[in-house]
Enzyme design. Structure first.
Site, PDB file in Angstrom:
ATOM      1  N   GLN A  40       0.889  -1.217  -0.035  1.00 21.68           N
ATOM      2  CA  GLN A  40       0.061  -0.010   0.014  1.00 21.68           C
ATOM      3  C   GLN A  40       0.927   1.016   0.106  1.00 21.68           C
ATOM      4  O   GLN A  40       1.208   1.736   1.162  1.00 21.68           O
ATOM      5  CB  GLN A  40      -1.138  -0.092   1.181  1.00 21.68           C
ATOM      6  CG  GLN A  40      -1.759   1.309   1.131  1.00 21.68           C
ATOM      7  CD  GLN A  40      -3.183   1.070   1.927  1.00 21.68           C
ATOM      8  OE1 GLN A  40      -3.439   0.098   2.561  1.00 21.68           O
ATOM      9  NE2 GLN A  40      -3.984   1.930   2.047  1.00 21.68           N
ATOM     10  N   PHE A  41       1.210   1.677  -1.248  1.00 25.88           N
ATOM     11  CA  PHE A  41       2.192   2.978  -1.399  1.00 25.88           C
ATOM     12  C   PHE A  41       1.374   4.110  -0.922  1.00 25.88           C
ATOM     13  O   PHE A  41       2.121   5.286  -0.363  1.00 25.88           O
ATOM     14  CB  PHE A  41       2.478   3.088  -2.777  1.00 25.88           C
ATOM     15  CG  PHE A  41       1.446   3.771  -3.658  1.00 25.88           C
ATOM     16  CD1 PHE A  41       1.391   5.217  -3.661  1.00 25.88           C
ATOM     17  CD2 PHE A  41       0.590   3.074  -4.340  1.00 25.88           C
ATOM     18  CE1 PHE A  41       0.395   5.761  -4.620  1.00 25.88           C
ATOM     19  CE2 PHE A  41      -0.565   3.517  -5.137  1.00 25.88           C
ATOM     20  CZ  PHE A  41      -0.663   4.945  -4.967  1.00 25.88           C
ATOM     21  N   THR A  42       0.083   4.035  -0.713  1.00 24.80           N
ATOM     22  CA  THR A  42      -0.672   5.451  -0.050  1.00 24.80           C
ATOM     23  C   THR A  42      -0.277   5.544   1.319  1.00 24.80           C
ATOM     24  O   THR A  42      -0.401   6.676   1.822  1.00 24.80           O
ATOM     25  CB  THR A  42      -2.060   5.332  -0.395  1.00 24.80           C
ATOM     26  OG1 THR A  42      -2.704   4.010   0.376  1.00 24.80           O
ATOM     27  CG2 THR A  42      -2.489   5.284  -1.818  1.00 24.80           C
TER      28      THR A  42
END
Length: 145
Positions: free
Chosen positions: A78-80
């Site tokens: 989850q790069f966010t």
């Protein structure tokens, strides 16, 4: 490296209609990686996750680790988690590692978890995923290295 850990009674990740990972009791890990993450950060995080004692013992105290309860991990990239929303209304993701850096780190992290004897299920890196979970407790920790 950032990990949002949620203790779950069950969790599942789907890409479209295909289930890519499913666990019962254990931890859902949402994993964010940044540019300067290295082997030391991955090892530290793997050891931390596997060693945490977040399950209740006979006296109802958080005293048991994942292995003590036969738990599993569902690991989702989850790069966010590296989104910066300080300015404006649209987050900046410049601190998130680009896929060419993040994919090998993510795969290594999953490997390190498996090396520690834990059953690990995964999402699909870079895909639009539906993550479903029942947060047990709720117990949620933010881990960063």
């Amino acid at each position: 490296m950032r990990v949002l850990l949620q203790r779950v009674s069950r969790a599942e990740v789907r890409v479209g209609t295909r289930i890519t990972g499913r666990i019962e009791r254990g931890y859902l890990l949402l994993v964010g990686l940044t540019h300067d993450d290295d082997e030391a950060a991955l090892v530290w995080m793997a050891e931390k996750v596997v060693g945490l004692r977040l399950f209740a013992d006979a006296e109802d105290k958080m005293n048991l680790a994942l292995a003590d309860v036969g738990g599993a991990l569902l690991v989702v990239s989850q790069f966010t988690l590296y989104g910066d929303a300080i300015k404006g209304r649209r987050p900046s993701f410049v601190d998130a590692a680009r896929p060419e850096v993040a994919i090998p780190l993510y795969e290594r992290f999953v490997g390190l978890l498996r090396e520690r004897g834990v059953r690990v299920e995964i999402g699909e890196f870079g895909a639009m995923m539906d993550v479903e979970l029942v947060n047990d407790g709720p117990v949620t920790l933010w881990l960063e290295r």
